[in-house]
Design a protein around this motif. Structure first.
Motif, PDB file in Angstrom:
ATOM      1  N   HIS A 293       0.858  -1.181   0.000  1.00 53.67           N
ATOM      2  CA  HIS A 293       0.000   0.000   0.000  1.00 53.67           C
ATOM      3  C   HIS A 293       0.896   1.233   0.000  1.00 53.67           C
ATOM      4  O   HIS A 293       2.052   1.181   0.429  1.00 53.67           O
ATOM      5  CB  HIS A 293      -0.893   0.017   1.251  1.00 53.67           C
ATOM      6  CG  HIS A 293      -1.965  -1.026   1.233  1.00 53.67           C
ATOM      7  ND1 HIS A 293      -2.933  -1.073   0.261  1.00 53.67           N
ATOM      8  CD2 HIS A 293      -2.216  -2.073   2.073  1.00 53.67           C
ATOM      9  CE1 HIS A 293      -3.753  -2.095   0.500  1.00 53.67           C
ATOM     10  NE2 HIS A 293      -3.324  -2.733   1.596  1.00 53.67           N
ATOM     11  N   GLY A 294       0.340   2.340  -0.487  1.00 48.20           N
ATOM     12  CA  GLY A 294       1.123   3.560  -0.501  1.00 48.20           C
ATOM     13  C   GLY A 294       0.257   4.801  -0.580  1.00 48.20           C
ATOM     14  O   GLY A 294      -0.971   4.725  -0.714  1.00 48.20           O
ATOM     15  N   ASN A 295       0.908   5.930  -0.482  1.00 49.34           N
ATOM     16  CA  ASN A 295       0.268   7.232  -0.647  1.00 49.34           C
ATOM     17  C   ASN A 295       1.331   8.168  -1.185  1.00 49.34           C
ATOM     18  O   ASN A 295       2.448   7.737  -1.466  1.00 49.34           O
ATOM     19  CB  ASN A 295      -0.317   7.724   0.687  1.00 49.34           C
ATOM     20  CG  ASN A 295      -1.523   8.627   0.485  1.00 49.34           C
ATOM     21  OD1 ASN A 295      -1.609   9.338  -0.515  1.00 49.34           O
ATOM     22  ND2 ASN A 295      -2.456   8.598   1.431  1.00 49.34           N
ATOM     23  N   ASN A 296       1.029   9.429  -1.317  1.00 49.13           N
ATOM     24  CA  ASN A 296       1.997  10.361  -1.893  1.00 49.13           C
ATOM     25  C   ASN A 296       3.317  10.350  -1.124  1.00 49.13           C
ATOM     26  O   ASN A 296       3.371  10.738   0.037  1.00 49.13           O
ATOM     27  CB  ASN A 296       1.423  11.781  -1.883  1.00 49.13           C
ATOM     28  CG  ASN A 296       0.381  11.965  -2.973  1.00 49.13           C
ATOM     29  OD1 ASN A 296       0.442  11.303  -4.007  1.00 49.13           O
ATOM     30  ND2 ASN A 296      -0.585  12.844  -2.740  1.00 49.13           N
ATOM     31  N   GLY A 297       4.371   9.868  -1.782  1.00 48.12           N
ATOM     32  CA  GLY A 297       5.704   9.934  -1.199  1.00 48.12           C
ATOM     33  C   GLY A 297       5.996   8.933  -0.109  1.00 48.12           C
ATOM     34  O   GLY A 297       7.036   9.026   0.545  1.00 48.12           O
ATOM     35  N   LYS A 298       5.108   7.960   0.109  1.00 49.19           N
ATOM     36  CA  LYS A 298       5.376   6.993   1.161  1.00 49.19           C
ATOM     37  C   LYS A 298       4.823   5.625   0.782  1.00 49.19           C
ATOM     38  O   LYS A 298       3.882   5.503  -0.005  1.00 49.19           O
ATOM     39  CB  LYS A 298       4.794   7.454   2.495  1.00 49.19           C
ATOM     40  CG  LYS A 298       3.276   7.604   2.499  1.00 49.19           C
ATOM     41  CD  LYS A 298       2.781   8.169   3.823  1.00 49.19           C
ATOM     42  CE  LYS A 298       1.255   8.321   3.811  1.00 49.19           C
ATOM     43  NZ  LYS A 298       0.752   8.902   5.078  1.00 49.19           N
ATOM     44  N   LEU A 299       5.451   4.612   1.375  1.00 49.06           N
ATOM     45  CA  LEU A 299       5.022   3.226   1.214  1.00 49.06           C
ATOM     46  C   LEU A 299       4.792   2.635   2.600  1.00 49.06           C
ATOM     47  O   LEU A 299       5.272   3.159   3.610  1.00 49.06           O
ATOM     48  CB  LEU A 299       6.094   2.413   0.477  1.00 49.06           C
ATOM     49  CG  LEU A 299       6.355   2.809  -0.980  1.00 49.06           C
ATOM     50  CD1 LEU A 299       7.628   2.136  -1.488  1.00 49.06           C
ATOM     51  CD2 LEU A 299       5.176   2.455  -1.859  1.00 49.06           C
ATOM     52  N   TYR A 300       4.077   1.517   2.645  1.00 49.10           N
ATOM     53  CA  TYR A 300       3.777   0.892   3.928  1.00 49.10           C
ATOM     54  C   TYR A 300       4.531  -0.423   4.075  1.00 49.10           C
ATOM     55  O   TYR A 300       4.476  -1.285   3.197  1.00 49.10           O
ATOM     56  CB  TYR A 300       2.272   0.636   4.061  1.00 49.10           C
ATOM     57  CG  TYR A 300       1.482   1.892   4.337  1.00 49.10           C
ATOM     58  CD1 TYR A 300       1.288   2.343   5.635  1.00 49.10           C
ATOM     59  CD2 TYR A 300       0.945   2.633   3.278  1.00 49.10           C
ATOM     60  CE1 TYR A 300       0.569   3.504   5.888  1.00 49.10           C
ATOM     61  CE2 TYR A 300       0.233   3.794   3.518  1.00 49.10           C
ATOM     62  CZ  TYR A 300       0.046   4.227   4.830  1.00 49.10           C
ATOM     63  OH  TYR A 300      -0.655   5.379   5.072  1.00 49.10           O
ATOM     64  N   ALA A 301       5.247  -0.538   5.185  1.00 47.35           N
ATOM     65  CA  ALA A 301       5.805  -1.820   5.600  1.00 47.35           C
ATOM     66  C   ALA A 301       4.758  -2.536   6.446  1.00 47.35           C
ATOM     67  O   ALA A 301       3.631  -2.053   6.581  1.00 47.35           O
ATOM     68  CB  ALA A 301       7.089  -1.607   6.393  1.00 47.35           C
ATOM     69  N   ARG A 302       5.111  -3.660   7.019  1.00 45.96           N
ATOM     70  CA  ARG A 302       4.133  -4.392   7.813  1.00 45.96           C
ATOM     71  C   ARG A 302       3.665  -3.583   9.025  1.00 45.96           C
ATOM     72  O   ARG A 302       2.504  -3.635   9.407  1.00 45.96           O
ATOM     73  CB  ARG A 302       4.751  -5.707   8.298  1.00 45.96           C
ATOM     74  CG  ARG A 302       3.751  -6.629   8.989  1.00 45.96           C
ATOM     75  CD  ARG A 302       4.421  -7.892   9.466  1.00 45.96           C
ATOM     76  NE  ARG A 302       5.305  -7.631  10.603  1.00 45.96           N
ATOM     77  CZ  ARG A 302       6.188  -8.503  11.084  1.00 45.96           C
ATOM     78  NH1 ARG A 302       6.333  -9.668  10.485  1.00 45.96           N
ATOM     79  NH2 ARG A 302       6.942  -8.199  12.124  1.00 45.96           N
ATOM     80  N   ASP A 303       4.619  -2.802   9.610  1.00 44.89           N
ATOM     81  CA  ASP A 303       4.295  -2.131  10.862  1.00 44.89           C
ATOM     82  C   ASP A 303       4.029  -0.636  10.734  1.00 44.89           C
ATOM     83  O   ASP A 303       3.310  -0.055  11.540  1.00 44.89           O
ATOM     84  CB  ASP A 303       5.420  -2.350  11.878  1.00 44.89           C
ATOM     85  CG  ASP A 303       6.771  -1.867  11.351  1.00 44.89           C
ATOM     86  OD1 ASP A 303       6.916  -1.730  10.111  1.00 44.89           O
ATOM     87  OD2 ASP A 303       7.678  -1.635  12.168  1.00 44.89           O
ATOM     88  N   ARG A 304       4.603   0.018   9.703  1.00 43.48           N
ATOM     89  CA  ARG A 304       4.440   1.468   9.595  1.00 43.48           C
ATOM     90  C   ARG A 304       4.834   1.917   8.195  1.00 43.48           C
ATOM     91  O   ARG A 304       5.331   1.144   7.378  1.00 43.48           O
ATOM     92  CB  ARG A 304       5.291   2.187  10.639  1.00 43.48           C
ATOM     93  CG  ARG A 304       6.798   1.938  10.523  1.00 43.48           C
ATOM     94  CD  ARG A 304       7.570   2.679  11.585  1.00 43.48           C
ATOM     95  NE  ARG A 304       8.993   2.368  11.572  1.00 43.48           N
ATOM     96  CZ  ARG A 304       9.899   2.973  10.805  1.00 43.48           C
ATOM     97  NH1 ARG A 304       9.514   3.923   9.954  1.00 43.48           N
ATOM     98  NH2 ARG A 304      11.172   2.632  10.865  1.00 43.48           N
ATOM     99  N   GLU A 305       4.638   3.205   7.944  1.00 46.66           N
ATOM    100  CA  GLU A 305       4.990   3.776   6.645  1.00 46.66           C
ATOM    101  C   GLU A 305       6.461   4.199   6.634  1.00 46.66           C
ATOM    102  O   GLU A 305       7.081   4.381   7.684  1.00 46.66           O
ATOM    103  CB  GLU A 305       4.102   4.987   6.344  1.00 46.66           C
ATOM    104  CG  GLU A 305       4.315   6.145   7.317  1.00 46.66           C
ATOM    105  CD  GLU A 305       3.343   7.282   7.055  1.00 46.66           C
ATOM    106  OE1 GLU A 305       3.789   8.441   7.092  1.00 46.66           O
ATOM    107  OE2 GLU A 305       2.155   7.004   6.836  1.00 46.66           O
ATOM    108  N   TYR A 306       6.998   4.378   5.440  1.00 40.74           N
ATOM    109  CA  TYR A 306       8.366   4.876   5.278  1.00 40.74           C
ATOM    110  C   TYR A 306       8.457   5.616   3.947  1.00 40.74           C
ATOM    111  O   TYR A 306       7.658   5.372   3.027  1.00 40.74           O
ATOM    112  CB  TYR A 306       9.382   3.733   5.343  1.00 40.74           C
ATOM    113  CG  TYR A 306       9.242   2.695   4.242  1.00 40.74           C
ATOM    114  CD1 TYR A 306       9.998   2.775   3.072  1.00 40.74           C
ATOM    115  CD2 TYR A 306       8.357   1.629   4.370  1.00 40.74           C
ATOM    116  CE1 TYR A 306       9.879   1.830   2.068  1.00 40.74           C
ATOM    117  CE2 TYR A 306       8.225   0.673   3.375  1.00 40.74           C
ATOM    118  CZ  TYR A 306       8.993   0.782   2.225  1.00 40.74           C
ATOM    119  OH  TYR A 306       8.862  -0.153   1.236  1.00 40.74           O
TER     120      TYR A 306
END
Length: 459
Positions: A293-306
């Motif tokens: 999953h993602g959003n503008n400028g970030k992606l999601y790991a299992r525990d949080r975004e980065y």
């Protein structure tokens, strides 16, 4: 020449082994030499240890004549051998100290040769002592003073024989280190000569294509995310099929594939750092795929975004020198927002060919960011679709077009075909969500490549 971390550890281990052993044997050899020139000790002894000391002294360090027929190690000969030991071990000590601080082909070769020479001298001494021990036992059986000679054999020759052996494990260890460092020195010598090192040669500044004929294609790292620990991210059904299709595709392209499922943000960063610290000298390129999953400028790991930039920031030319000038290919299957693409209907004539004359965006970046390509499954701010049963349409199209054209087309042409297939053939259909039906998707290619990438070139 930049050495790998493992090679540096091996070099320092070898240097420390050489220092410790050489100092030990210098001290032991000097003790023997000093005793050889010392006054005669008393023949009286009150303990077994004194008997051993007396017989060793009398046999090796004082007696200058043969005690039994065909004796090789008289006191004088043994003394000469000890002087050779001192000279060899002093040389070994100097070379080991030099190796500890210098990682050069000359240092590696000098240490390996010196170590092998010391091991050879150990072996010669060992063989001579073994032969003398057998001669002593044979002579003891023929003389009337059999018990005395048996004591000489057991208490004089045998202990020194064992010491000279230094344990076969230690011999094998020294010889193995010597052989390994000799090979390392040859490898470094070859790599220090660019004209003789095919894999290290870079293409000319204005070459049209990247050098894709190294001994290895490179590593392909796949980060596949299906399940998440935070509630705002739903389960990504169908992503495992995309993963398996990508693995097959990268294997077809001769990549060494590494797959990671549902990693945390910390583990993703750790894996990227590990890959960036590998030696990619013999590799054509690097490929990384992130499906999440993602959003503008970030992606999601299992525990949080980065931040999305985390994917490539470890592989710029200054952070990963062995990939400098080589293509870094990054593919991101994730949403970049919640906007939906509307569909526009175009009229065309059956059988005709329409040429796309749209302009291509030009990108300029600082040199360390060169040779990176990032392809997103959608443009910034928009939604990216995935079928729970068939997987993401972007990944499906990427695998299909790469398999079909990787032997005949360059990478950007293939990715343009991927764009075309996603744009033309895909239309969203969500039976339970009418507002999600009838929408389109278009991929986004951000290229800092400076040459064409062809996967058909192999050695």
């Amino acid at each position: 020449m930049t050495a790998k971390v493992g090679d540096n550890k091996l070099r320092k281990l070898a240097a420390c082994v050489g220092i410790i052993q050489s100092v030990t044997w210098i001290v032991m050899s000097m003790i023997c030499i000093i005793l050889y020139y010392s006054p005669v000790i008393s023949n009286n002894y009150s303990s077994y240890m004194e008997l051993i000391q007396l017989t060793i002294y009398g046999y090796f360090l004082y007696t200058s004549e043969e005690v039994f027929p065909n004796q090789t190690f008289t006191g004088t000969v043994f003394n000469v051998f000890m002087w050779f030991y001192v000279l060899l071990d002093v040389l070994w000590l100097i070379v080991s100290i030099y190796l500890l601080f210098k990682n050069t082909p000359r240092a590696l070769k000098a240490w390996s040769h010196c170590t092998l020479l010391v091991s050879l001298w150990d072996f010669i001494t060992f063989v001579i002592l073994g032969a003398d021990y057998n001669k002593c036992l044979d002579y003891a059986e023929t003389t009337f003073n059999q018990v005395v000679f048996q004591e000489v054999c057991a208490n004089a020759i045998l202990p020194v024989f064992i010491i000279a052996a230094k344990g076969f494990t230690l011999w094998i260890f020294n010889i193995a280190l010597g052989v390994i460092l000799e090979r390392k020195s040859r490898q470094l010598s070859q790599k220090s000569k660019p004209e003789e090192s095919h894999d290290q040669l870079s293409p000319s500044p204005y070459a049209d294509t990247y050098k894709m004929d190294h001994s290895k294609r490179g590593i392909a790292v796949i980060f596949n995310h299906v399940d998440f620990s935070h509630p705002e991210c739903s389960r990504r059904e169908g992503s495992d099929k995309d993963r398996d299709d990508l693995v097959e595709m990268f294997h077809d392209l001769n990549f060494n594939v590494s797959v990671h499922n549902d990693l945390t943000a910390h583990d993703i960063a750790s894996e990227l750092i590990k890959v960036s610290r590998m030696d990619h000298t013999d590799s054509d390129c690097l490929a990384i795929v992130v499906m999440s999953h993602g959003n503008n400028g970030k992606l999601y790991a299992r525990d949080r975004e980065y931040p999305t930039r985390t994917i490539w920031e470890y592989f710029t030319a200054n952070n990963c020198p062995t990939l400098a000038g080589k293509p870094k290919l990054l593919f991101v299957q994730a949403c970049r927002g919640s906007c939906l693409h509307s569909a526009a209907t175009l009229h065309y004539q059956t059988g005709g060919v329409e040429e796309d004359s749209s302009s291509v965006d030009a990108y300029y970046s600082i040199p360390v960011m060169a040779d990176i390509l990032v392809m997103y499954s959608t443009v910034e701010g928009y939604y990216s679709y995935r079928d729970p049963g068939k997987g993401a349409y972007f990944i499906k199209s990427l695998v299909k077009e790469m398999k079909q054209y990787h032997k005949t087309k360059d990478l950007l042409t293939i990715l343009t075909f991927v764009n075309r297939e996603v744009a033309v053939d895909f239309t969203s259909y969500e039976p339970g969500s009418p507002e999600q039906c009838g929408h389109k998707q278009i991929c986004s290619i951000v290229s800092m490549l400076t040459r064409l990438v062809y996967f058909n070139k192999r050695i």
